[in-house]
Scaffold this motif. Structure first.
Motif, mmCIF file in Angstrom:
data_model
loop_
_atom_site.group_PDB
_atom_site.id
_atom_site.type_symbol
_atom_site.label_atom_id
_atom_site.label_comp_id
_atom_site.label_asym_id
_atom_site.label_seq_id
_atom_site.Cartn_x
_atom_site.Cartn_y
_atom_site.Cartn_z
ATOM 1 N N GLN A 120 21.896 54.052 98.417
ATOM 2 C CA GLN A 120 23.038 53.231 98.827
ATOM 3 C C GLN A 120 22.790 51.753 98.553
ATOM 4 N N ALA A 121 21.582 51.267 98.911
ATOM 5 C CA ALA A 121 21.264 49.851 98.697
ATOM 6 C C ALA A 121 21.274 49.509 97.209
ATOM 7 N N LEU A 122 20.760 50.404 96.375
ATOM 8 C CA LEU A 122 20.735 50.164 94.936
ATOM 9 C C LEU A 122 22.153 50.164 94.365
ATOM 10 N N ALA A 123 22.977 51.093 94.836
ATOM 11 C CA ALA A 123 24.366 51.145 94.353
ATOM 12 C C ALA A 123 25.117 49.874 94.721
ATOM 13 N N GLU A 124 24.893 49.381 95.942
ATOM 14 C CA GLU A 124 25.563 48.146 96.370
ATOM 15 C C GLU A 124 25.094 46.955 95.540
ATOM 16 N N ALA A 125 23.785 46.875 95.293
ATOM 17 C CA ALA A 125 23.259 45.768 94.487
ATOM 18 C C ALA A 125 23.819 45.830 93.059
ATOM 19 N N TRP A 126 23.831 47.012 92.474
ATOM 20 C CA TRP A 126 24.301 47.153 91.103
ATOM 21 C C TRP A 126 25.785 46.807 90.989
ATOM 22 N N ALA A 127 26.558 47.173 91.995
ATOM 23 C CA ALA A 127 27.991 46.868 91.975
ATOM 24 C C ALA A 127 28.248 45.366 92.014
ATOM 25 N N ASN A 128 27.288 44.605 92.541
ATOM 26 C CA ASN A 128 27.445 43.154 92.669
ATOM 27 C C ASN A 128 26.534 42.385 91.705
ATOM 28 N N ARG A 129 26.139 43.019 90.605
ATOM 29 C CA ARG A 129 25.218 42.396 89.653
ATOM 30 C C ARG A 129 25.900 41.252 88.901
ATOM 31 N N ALA A 130 25.086 40.328 88.425
ATOM 32 C CA ALA A 130 25.592 39.232 87.598
ATOM 33 C C ALA A 130 26.117 39.795 86.278
ATOM 34 N N PRO A 131 27.202 39.242 85.768
ATOM 35 C CA PRO A 131 27.789 39.793 84.537
ATOM 36 C C PRO A 131 26.892 39.669 83.313
ATOM 37 N N ASP A 132 25.959 38.712 83.315
ATOM 38 C CA ASP A 132 25.116 38.512 82.140
ATOM 39 C C ASP A 132 23.721 39.101 82.301
ATOM 40 N N THR A 133 23.537 40.018 83.253
ATOM 41 C CA THR A 133 22.209 40.604 83.443
ATOM 42 C C THR A 133 21.775 41.371 82.198
ATOM 43 N N PRO A 134 20.505 41.272 81.816
ATOM 44 C CA PRO A 134 20.013 42.059 80.683
ATOM 45 C C PRO A 134 19.723 43.510 81.065
ATOM 46 N N LEU A 135 19.819 43.826 82.361
ATOM 47 C CA LEU A 135 19.538 45.182 82.827
ATOM 48 C C LEU A 135 20.691 46.105 82.445
ATOM 49 N N ARG A 136 20.337 47.304 82.012
ATOM 50 C CA ARG A 136 21.352 48.212 81.488
ATOM 51 C C ARG A 136 21.736 49.330 82.443
ATOM 52 N N SER A 137 21.051 49.459 83.560
ATOM 53 C CA SER A 137 21.339 50.570 84.470
ATOM 54 C C SER A 137 20.766 50.271 85.850
ATOM 55 N N PRO A 138 21.239 50.981 86.876
ATOM 56 C CA PRO A 138 20.622 50.837 88.207
ATOM 57 C C PRO A 138 19.135 51.172 88.181
ATOM 58 N N GLU A 139 18.738 52.113 87.325
ATOM 59 C CA GLU A 139 17.321 52.470 87.225
ATOM 60 C C GLU A 139 16.496 51.267 86.790
ATOM 61 N N GLU A 140 16.971 50.527 85.800
ATOM 62 C CA GLU A 140 16.249 49.331 85.359
ATOM 63 C C GLU A 140 16.242 48.263 86.458
ATOM 64 N N ALA A 141 17.328 48.181 87.215
ATOM 65 C CA ALA A 141 17.367 47.226 88.328
ATOM 66 C C ALA A 141 16.309 47.576 89.368
ATOM 67 N N LEU A 142 16.140 48.856 89.649
ATOM 68 C CA LEU A 142 15.131 49.295 90.613
ATOM 69 C C LEU A 142 13.732 48.959 90.116
ATOM 70 N N ILE A 143 13.485 49.171 88.831
ATOM 71 C CA ILE A 143 12.161 48.867 88.262
ATOM 72 C C ILE A 143 11.869 47.375 88.344
ATOM 73 N N LEU A 144 12.834 46.551 87.918
ATOM 74 C CA LEU A 144 12.604 45.106 87.975
ATOM 75 C C LEU A 144 12.442 44.632 89.416
ATOM 76 N N ALA A 145 13.228 45.181 90.339
ATOM 77 C CA ALA A 145 13.112 44.798 91.748
ATOM 78 C C ALA A 145 11.722 45.105 92.290
ATOM 79 N N SER A 146 11.142 46.212 91.851
ATOM 80 C CA SER A 146 9.792 46.548 92.328
ATOM 81 C C SER A 146 8.765 45.547 91.820
ATOM 82 N N ILE A 147 8.948 45.052 90.596
ATOM 83 C CA ILE A 147 8.034 44.033 90.062
ATOM 84 C C ILE A 147 8.202 42.724 90.819
ATOM 85 N N VAL A 148 9.447 42.325 91.064
ATOM 86 C CA VAL A 148 9.716 41.112 91.837
ATOM 87 C C VAL A 148 9.077 41.221 93.219
ATOM 88 N N GLU A 149 9.193 42.405 93.839
ATOM 89 C CA GLU A 149 8.623 42.611 95.177
ATOM 90 C C GLU A 149 7.120 42.401 95.182
#
Length: 354
Positions: free
Chosen positions: A195-224
């Motif tokens: 749910q948290a990932l879906a909410e974040a992905w729905a509100n992503r910046a329009p120019d993000t280089p990330l191509r999927s929620p899966e990539e967002a999860l991976i990058l978020a883990s690195i940021v963490e």
């Protein structure tokens, strides 16, 4: 004849009066006894608890209380009390505290209202799956059902066969009751992350280089893993987003460490940075194949909404914060100052302490 009738009638009235008096007295005694049972101390021992299982009726509940040593009265008194406080058929499953002096009325009221004992287990931001499983294994009185399962079997048991478990469980504090299992906690944490990932992905910046929620999860883990400072997460995400956009290597140490697994001894050496693994972002372009940790909500939001800027590099100040640089020359100078402790420009006392 009339006198005899009057005598018989008088005797009958007298008997009726006596019966009514006795009945009234018995009723009064019964009511007073019921009140004493309902509002008297049900438990006078040391604090403990009693658990009501799914499917237990009122009679079973009363019997369980008596087995635990509670002065719960007889079945009739229990049924009367349950009806009086509208608890019949509404007693909740769970574990109730038995405190010295607690009366049956309050005990049943708590069961009716679902006030049962809850325990807590916390998934910490930045934990990996090994740390999460170790924490669940140590949690008591959580029922342990996953001890003999490897990661693949664990994900299959959760209904997600073939999926890597890393990063899939949202860091939060979860409440549970006695009788709940580690699989129950993991199912809830998995659903919360989805749910948290879906909410974040729905509100992503329009120019993000990330191509999927899966990539967002991976990058978020690195940021963490790169920073424990909340205000820096968007900046860290900004650096990696710009690197991804330009096709630059991410060159982030936490991914290398994750790829080393149990070989990591607390130090990362030059040979570790040049040894190729699927997670070595010094040798492989783009994101690693899976998350490397459990990211929290703030890291998820930062990954899809990075801070604007031109920084492409950062180096630790060794206090949990970082120096950000737009050019390699600036970065090299920052590394020289903050990591090698030399050539630090004196500006407002910002140089590292010797």
């Amino acid at each position: 004849m009339a006198g005899g009738c009057r005598r018989v009638f008088g005797t009958a009235l007298g008997v009726l009066f006596v019966v009514l008096v006795l009945a009234g007295g018995a009723a009064a005694w019964g009511w007073n006894h019921y009140q004493r049972v309902a509002d008297g101390p049900a438990w006078t021992g040391e604090p403990t608890s009693v658990r009501i299982e799914r499917g237990d009726g009122l009679r079973t509940v009363v019997a369980r209380l008596r087995e635990a040593g509670v002065a719960a009265g007889h079945d009739l008194e229990g049924r009367m009390l349950a009806r009086q406080i509208a608890a019949a058929g509404r007693l909740k499953v769970g574990e109730s505290a038995l405190e010295p002096g607690i009366p049956p009325r309050e005990l049943l009221r708590r069961r009716r209202d679902g006030r049962v004992i809850h325990y807590r287990v916390t998934i910490v931001e930045g934990w990996n799956i090994r740390q999460l499983r170790a924490a669940l294994a140590a949690a008591e009185p959580l029922r342990h059902e996953t001890g003999d399962l490897d990661d693949a079997a664990l994900m299959a048991a959760l209904g997600h066969p073939g999926q890597h478990p890393e990063g899939r469980f949202l860091p939060e504090t979860y409440l549970y009751q006695r009788g709940d299992s580690d699989l129950d906690i993991l199912r809830r944490a998995y659903a919360a992350m989805e749910q948290a990932l879906a909410e974040a992905w729905a509100n992503r910046a329009p120019d993000t280089p990330l191509r999927s929620p899966e990539e967002a999860l991976i990058l978020a883990s690195i940021v963490e893993k790169e920073t424990g400072q909340a205000h820096e997460r968007p900046q860290i995400a900004g650096v990696f987003s710009r690197r991804l956009r330009r096709g630059m290597l991410l060159q982030t140490d936490p991914t290398v460490i994750y790829g080393m697994g149990s070989a990591y001894d607390g130090n990362i050496r030059k040979r570790d940075l040049t040894t190729d693994t699927p997670y070595n972002t010094y040798t492989r372009p783009g994101l690693p194949p899976t998350p490397i940790a459990m990211p929290g909500r703030a890291a998820l939001q930062a990954a899809v909404n990075p801070a604007p800027g031109d920084a492409l590099f950062f180096v630790s100040r060794n206090d949990g914060t970082h120096v950000f640089s737009a050019t390699y020359a600036e970065h090299a100078a920052a590394v020289d100052c903050w990591q090698r402790r030399r050539n630090c420009p004196a500006r407002n006392g910002a140089e590292p302490q010797q």
